[in-house]
Design an enzyme around this catalytic site. Structure first.
Site, PDB file in Angstrom:
ATOM      1  CG  ASP A 271      -2.186   0.796   0.977  1.00  0.00           C
ATOM      2  OD1 ASP A 271      -3.229   0.533   1.591  1.00  0.00           O
ATOM      3  OD2 ASP A 271      -2.114   1.738   0.149  1.00  0.00           O
ATOM      4  CD  GLU A 465      -6.781   5.475   2.818  1.00  0.00           C
ATOM      5  OE1 GLU A 465      -6.613   5.785   1.640  1.00  0.00           O
ATOM      6  OE2 GLU A 465      -5.851   5.083   3.537  1.00  0.00           O
TER       7      GLU A 465
HETATM    8  C1  GLC Z   1      -4.464   4.134  -0.044  1.00  0.00           C
HETATM    9  C2  GLC Z   1      -5.343   2.948   0.296  1.00  0.00           C
HETATM   10  C3  GLC Z   1      -5.430   1.913  -0.784  1.00  0.00           C
HETATM   11  C4  GLC Z   1      -5.268   2.549  -2.152  1.00  0.00           C
HETATM   12  C5  GLC Z   1      -3.877   3.150  -2.224  1.00  0.00           C
HETATM   13  C6  GLC Z   1      -3.621   3.844  -3.571  1.00  0.00           C
HETATM   14  O1  GLC Z   1      -3.706   4.527   1.052  1.00  0.00           O
HETATM   15  O2  GLC Z   1      -5.045   2.275   1.515  1.00  0.00           O
HETATM   16  O3  GLC Z   1      -6.715   1.265  -0.651  1.00  0.00           O
HETATM   17  O4  GLC Z   1      -5.442   1.573  -3.174  1.00  0.00           O
HETATM   18  O5  GLC Z   1      -3.642   4.088  -1.179  1.00  0.00           O
HETATM   19  O6  GLC Z   1      -4.459   4.933  -3.734  1.00  0.00           O
END
Ligand code: GLC
Length: 554
Positions: A271, A465
């Site tokens: 991530d 988030e």
């Molecule tokens: C974010 C998320 C993830 C996402 C990634 C790219 O922090 O946790 O779900 O796909 O970044 O945007």
């Protein structure tokens, strides 16, 4: 994501000819906004580029997305490897970063509808739209199972029920990857976030999931088993820890459980900057070593792509990462590129944007919204009676596209206002009202005289988030005050909740005549109106328990 023996041999032959610089370059995923120069795509043989929430290329049109994709692929074509990039983005409820795209209900609403065919159909349409803008990788589906709805990502999950999440998650993988095996442009799915993102203590995003292995496997593994069985091409690791060990550093979870026991043959991606925290701030190279040796294959490096490239080369040269691990990671990544047709001499044609049938998308989105609405209480209000002629709709959530779309909508956190094209709930009610009905509106709790029914629309302001983590499952204070002002009126009140999770609304549930929850419906607010004007009662079922001590009548 099955590959022919011939294609697998093609990948093996390619890997055997690659230099170390080319191999480690393929293991790096960058955000174009942080490239010192686009030419770094060529210099470092970068394997993937992604647009994350809010990173849409200005002016955020289909053309600007295609231009970004073409530019990035142009530089990839000038690298020594000359292999096309994976181009990814979070299209988690439609191509939601692109202005004008139809935004479908967030997953919690699809969980309430619990219709695998609908989920697959939405995923397929989303892939078509993604591919029409030159992108070939969707960071979806989120297959989190939610333990505590105080978690700010509850709405990205289908359910707190493992079986429902498993069924809908694999339907989404099938839909996203539906054009595999065809001559058309294809999109890779990415099941996320492995593992236990929805099970942290207190619902704290990126927190600690504390439980025995047996419980972790029973509760959170089935959606990944089904995604692997459905051929998912990639899996994204989770920020959370399991019993104190970061998922990004767990050899047991990534290699032993996911790759060996489940037999996952796709690739594992980190991530956003998640590996940075695996080691002291100044020891990024140790973080890389820890995660790659645990089984990570591709690093979402964003700003640190050069340090990542140099670090991988150094770790390889000093034997801290064995060549076999690098070869395994690169083979997995190139196998996915082969499955997408990216290693073919002739690239698959992009579906022309004209092939996107917006009317069809809107119809499907409206049906999904209608199916998602859950009846929490009904005292002879729904279905609406013919004697109801004068309706007064109140609340800013009734007439605001951004509020009904929630997070991951044009921007990462989402926002109020007309953020894109679509229909608000109020517009939907007015479109469906019979000729002899009037539908008045006020943003606040002012209600004119002579009204037969008040429709009060309240909810949670957009978030994504950790920004959405709660300690108490309550509506925002101003929304509580707004609803309180509508109690004890001598006019029946139907309340519509716009929320990313169940919330404590007992004080209002008791006083209002009817309450429904429409979750985060997306751009097609008229689907909510259809559920209310239908002769049938709303059919959605709660995807997770409602916190009020008074169980709603659904
Ligand atoms: C974010 C998320 C993830 C996402 C990634 C790219 O922090 O946790 O779900 O796909 O970044 O945007």
């Amino acid at each position: 994501m099955d590959l022919s023996v011939k294609k697998l041999a093609q990948v093996t032959a390619l890997v055997s000819k690659m230099t170390s610089e080319e191999k480690v370059g393929q293991m790096i995923l960058v955000d174009p906004r942080f490239l010192d120069t686009p030419a770094d795509i060529s210099t470092f043989n970068i394997g993937g580029v992604f647009v994350n929430g809010g990173g849409a290329p200005p002016p955020n049109t289909t053309e600007s997305w295609i231009l970004l994709a073409e530019t990035m692929q142009h530089y990839a074509g000038k690298s020594s490897m000359k292999k096309p990039l994976l181009l990814g983005t979070d299209a988690v409820h439609g191509h939601n970063n692109l202005y004008g795209s139809v935004l479908f209900p967030h997953n919690i609403g699809l969980g309430a509808g619990n219709n695998p065919q609908r989920v697959e159909e939405i995923a397929r349409i989303t892939s078509l739209e993604l591919a029409s803008t030159g992108f070939n990788w969707n960071f979806a589906p989120c297959v989190a199972v939610v333990d505590d709805p105080r978690w700010g990502r509850t709405y990205e999950s289908f359910s707190s029920n493992t079986e429902v999440t498993t069924r809908l998650g694999s339907a989404a993988v099938r839909g996203i990857q539906s054009s595999f095996g065809t001559g058309k442009a294809r999109v890779l799915a990415c099941a996320k976030h492995f593992i236990g993102d929805g099970g942290t203590v207190g619902g704290v995003d990126r927190g600690n999931t504390k439980m025995e292995l047996a419980e972790l496997r029973a509760r959170f593994l089935p959606p990944y088993e089904a995604a692997v069985a459905a051929g998912v091409g990639s899996i994204m690791l989770s920020y959370n820890q399991w019993n104190g060990t970061p998922c990004h550093a767990s050899r047991y979870l990534i290699s032993d459980l996911l790759k060996h026991e489940l037999g996952f043959r796709g690739f594992v991606v980190s991530d956003w900057d998640a590996i940075d925290d695996l080691a002291p701030k100044n020891r990024y190279i140790d973080a890389i070593s820890l995660s790659i040796n645990a089984g990570l294959d591709m690093i979402m490096a964003s700003r640190k792509y050069k340090a990542c490239h140099a670090g991988l080369l150094e770790l390889l040269s000093r034997g801290d990462i064995h060549l076999s691990r690098i070869n395994d990671a690169v083979t997995r990544i190139l196998t996915a590129k082969a499955a997408l047709g990216l290693l073919d001499r002739q690239q698959p044609e992009l579906p022309p944007a004209t092939q996107i049938d917006k009317t069809k998308s809107r119809n499907i989105a409206r049906s999904a919204v209608r199916e998602s609405v859950v009846l929490l209480k009904n005292e002879a209000i729904l279905p609406l009676k013919s004697k109801v002629k004068r309706i007064h709709v109140c609340g800013e959530f009734a007439d605001d596209l951004g509020l009904q779309c929630g997070g991951w909508s044009i921007s990462w956190q989402g926002s109020r206002g007309r953020i894109t094209e679509g229909t608000t709930i109020l517009e939907g009610l007015r479109n469906l009202a019979a000729p002899d009905m009037t539908v008045s509106y006020s943003p606040g709790a002012e209600v004119p005289d002579g009204i037969d029914l008040i429709i009060a629309v309240a909810g949670e302001y957009p978030y994504a988030e950790f920004h959405g983590d709660l300690t108490e499952l309550e509506l925002p204070q101003d929304q509580q005050a707004f609803l309180t002002a509508l109690t004890n009126r001598n006019v029946p009140v139907l309340c519509i909740l716009i929320a990313g999770r169940p919330l404590v609304i007992k004080p209002y549930l008791d006083k209002f005549d009817a309450t429904v929850v429409a979750w985060l419906p997306g751009t097609e607010g008229d689907g909510v109106a259809e559920a209310l004007f239908s002769r049938e009662l709303p059919t959605g079922k709660l995807p997770m328990g409602w916190p009020d001590d008074k169980k709603p009548t659904s």
